[in-house]
Design an enzyme around this catalytic site. Structure first.
Site, mmCIF file in Angstrom:
data_model
loop_
_atom_site.group_PDB
_atom_site.id
_atom_site.type_symbol
_atom_site.label_atom_id
_atom_site.label_comp_id
_atom_site.label_asym_id
_atom_site.label_seq_id
_atom_site.Cartn_x
_atom_site.Cartn_y
_atom_site.Cartn_z
ATOM 1 N N LYS A 224 2.008 -3.451 6.625
ATOM 2 C CA LYS A 224 2.371 -3.669 5.217
ATOM 3 C C LYS A 224 3.885 -3.530 5.027
ATOM 4 C CE LYS A 224 -1.650 -4.555 3.433
ATOM 5 N NZ LYS A 224 -1.941 -5.823 2.763
ATOM 6 N N TYR B 290 -1.783 -0.084 10.211
ATOM 7 C CA TYR B 290 -2.047 -0.730 8.920
ATOM 8 C C TYR B 290 -0.827 -0.580 8.008
ATOM 9 C CZ TYR B 290 -3.688 -1.206 4.137
ATOM 10 O OH TYR B 290 -3.796 -1.567 2.816
ATOM 11 N N SER C 62 0.827 -1.214 0.000
ATOM 12 C CA SER C 62 0.000 0.000 0.000
ATOM 13 C C SER C 62 0.858 1.260 0.000
ATOM 14 C CB SER C 62 -0.859 -0.013 1.260
ATOM 15 O OG SER C 62 -1.477 1.239 1.450
HETATM 16 N N1 UFG Z 1 -12.622 11.496 2.414
HETATM 17 C C1 UFG Z 1 -13.560 12.452 2.748
HETATM 18 N N2 UFG Z 1 -14.779 12.025 3.214
HETATM 19 C C2 UFG Z 1 -15.094 10.696 3.338
HETATM 20 C C3 UFG Z 1 -14.123 9.734 2.993
HETATM 21 C C4 UFG Z 1 -12.890 10.175 2.533
HETATM 22 O O1 UFG Z 1 -13.338 13.652 2.640
HETATM 23 O O2 UFG Z 1 -16.208 10.381 3.768
HETATM 24 C C5 UFG Z 1 -11.319 11.947 1.875
HETATM 25 C C6 UFG Z 1 -10.111 11.509 2.693
HETATM 26 O O3 UFG Z 1 -9.845 12.436 3.718
HETATM 27 C C7 UFG Z 1 -9.034 11.426 1.623
HETATM 28 C C8 UFG Z 1 -9.786 11.009 0.373
HETATM 29 O O4 UFG Z 1 -11.150 11.341 0.621
HETATM 30 O O5 UFG Z 1 -8.493 12.714 1.381
HETATM 31 C C9 UFG Z 1 -9.698 9.516 0.086
HETATM 32 O O6 UFG Z 1 -10.092 8.781 1.228
HETATM 33 P P1 UFG Z 1 -10.343 7.211 1.209
HETATM 34 O O7 UFG Z 1 -10.821 6.825 2.581
HETATM 35 O O8 UFG Z 1 -11.183 6.833 0.053
HETATM 36 O O9 UFG Z 1 -8.903 6.597 0.939
HETATM 37 P P2 UFG Z 1 -7.538 6.834 1.744
HETATM 38 O O10 UFG Z 1 -6.677 7.667 0.866
HETATM 39 O O11 UFG Z 1 -7.757 7.303 3.118
HETATM 40 O O12 UFG Z 1 -7.050 5.325 1.898
HETATM 41 C C10 UFG Z 1 -6.541 4.592 0.829
HETATM 42 C C11 UFG Z 1 -6.805 3.110 1.036
HETATM 43 C C12 UFG Z 1 -6.078 2.609 2.246
HETATM 44 C C13 UFG Z 1 -4.631 2.966 2.149
HETATM 45 C C14 UFG Z 1 -4.453 4.438 1.904
HETATM 46 C C15 UFG Z 1 -3.026 4.778 1.647
HETATM 47 O O13 UFG Z 1 -8.185 2.889 1.188
HETATM 48 O O14 UFG Z 1 -6.205 1.206 2.318
HETATM 49 O O15 UFG Z 1 -5.177 4.823 0.752
HETATM 50 O O16 UFG Z 1 -2.707 5.898 2.380
HETATM 51 F F1 UFG Z 1 -3.993 2.661 3.295
#
Ligand code: UFG
Length: 347
Positions: free
Chosen positions: A165, A161, A137
């Protein structure tokens, strides 16, 4: 690098790969990325056995003929599964994946993600299986110092997490040195979208990922989408991510497997499209695709979220003869929306 060496013999080689009795064992094969990877393996003529405890995966997403329901932390159950098939290589997805939960319950994450992985390695050794593709990841980079992120960027994960990894990547390096294990770790950025043909798709319960949440708001299944933070040092103040279509990710696993089988893969590849989108841009793309209103609420930052994560995927594109087919956000969102509508009808 690949294309020059392979042009003449590619067709022969692929039919040879398809002719072998050996299966590719896919742990976490009923999950989101695992199930899409199985579809691409089958399309390349590979024989596959899926393994999943079905705690987060879905039986109906598994398109291969064999699914063994077992938990990777159950060494004896796993041993039985390994002894039932001729396995040539393993793609290891089975893991817990929610960053927030890993902060609240790190033991659960280390137990599953490390112990489960070690069990897989033990059985590979017992059965003389030497090839492993590991689902890693972008979380291993933590708060990146520079964007886009190359593989040489220091790994400094900021949550259990990401640490699980990273630790497993290091375990693989040691096992490579000690036992001659051939391994590739694929560091994904943000997997998104669903199977282009609409056969399988993303179904997380609960859903935490941005695109499906925004689409659920568009469908009226949620009152609004909350934006986690509007004061980041980015174009419009919201978080920037590199969204890669799940079929492109899946094809990269097949390409990495073939490269490692041919003996020339690097140990680590970043998988993204090399382009970042803000949360506002994602919401706008979802509005265009769905033609619906999407109510937005601005909230505080989510702890542990880096401002921006964008891949430099050059290494994978050079070594693996792989290119993402989806290079912009909107077509990715379209596949997610189509799947969500069909899946809603089904369930
Ligand atoms: N976000 C929002 N509102 C929400 C959900 C997400 O504003 O309800 C924002 C987050 O703050 C982030 C972006 O949307 O800026 C993407 O968020 P996600 O939760 O979709 O994905 P992440 O980037 O947090 O996580 C992903 C993978 C993880 C991995 C990570 C690597 O899902 O498994 O990337 O940093 F670990």
């Amino acid at each position: 690098m690949r294309s020059a060496r392979h042009q003449t013999s590619l067709e022969n080689e692929n039919s040879m790969r398809g002719m072998t009795d050996e299966r590719v064992l896919v742990t976490g094969g009923a999950g989101y990325i695992g199930s899409h990877t199985i579809k691409q393996l089958l399309a390349r003529g590979r024989k596959v056995v899926a393994l999943d405890n079905l705690s987060a995966g879905h039986r109906e997403m598994v398109l291969c003929d064999e699914l063994v329901v077992v938990d990777v932390t159950d060494l004896d159950g796993l041993r039985q599964a390994f002894s039932r098939y001729r396995i040539g290589a393993v793609i290891h997805f089975a893991a817990h994946t929610a960053v927030g939960e890993s902060v609240e319950n790190p033991e659960k994450y280390y137990r599953n993600n490390l112990l489960g992985g070690l069990n897989v390695l033990r059985l590979m050794q017992e059965r003389g299986i030497r090839t492993l593709i590991f689902s890693s990841s972008a979380a291993v980079y933590g708060e990146p110092r520079s964007i886009p992120i190359k593989e040489a960027h220091p790994a400094a994960p900021v949550n259990p997490y990401g640490r699980s990894k990273r630790m497993f990547e290091e375990i693989l390096t040691d096992c490579g040195t000690a036992y001659g294990l051939q391994h590739v770790s694929l560091r994904y950025f943000n997997a998104a979208g669903s199977d282009e043909e609409g056969q399988i798709g993303e179904r997380h319960e609960p859903e935490t990922h941005l695109i499906p949440i925004v689409l659920e708001a568009a469908a009226g299944l949620r009152p609004h989408i909350e934006i986690y933070g509007t004061d980041y040092p980015t174009r419009d103040g919201t978080g920037v991510r590199d969204y890669i279509h799940v079929d492109d990710l899946a094809r990269a696993h097949v390409a990495a497997l073939e490269a490692v089988e041919d003996g020339y893969a690097a140990p680590v590849y970043n998988l993204g499209i090399g382009r970042g989108y803000t949360v506002h841009q994602v919401i706008d793309a979802c509005r265009r695709v769905t033609g619906r209103e999407i109510p937005v609420v601005e909230g505080p930052r989510r702890p542990g979220d880096p401002p921006a994560l964008v891949a430099d995927p050059e290494r994978a594109m050079g070594d693996l003869d792989w290119r993402p087919r989806f290079t912009t956000l909107e077509p990715i969102v379209k596949t997610a929306w189509r799947w969500m509508q069909a899946d809603g009808v089904r369930s």
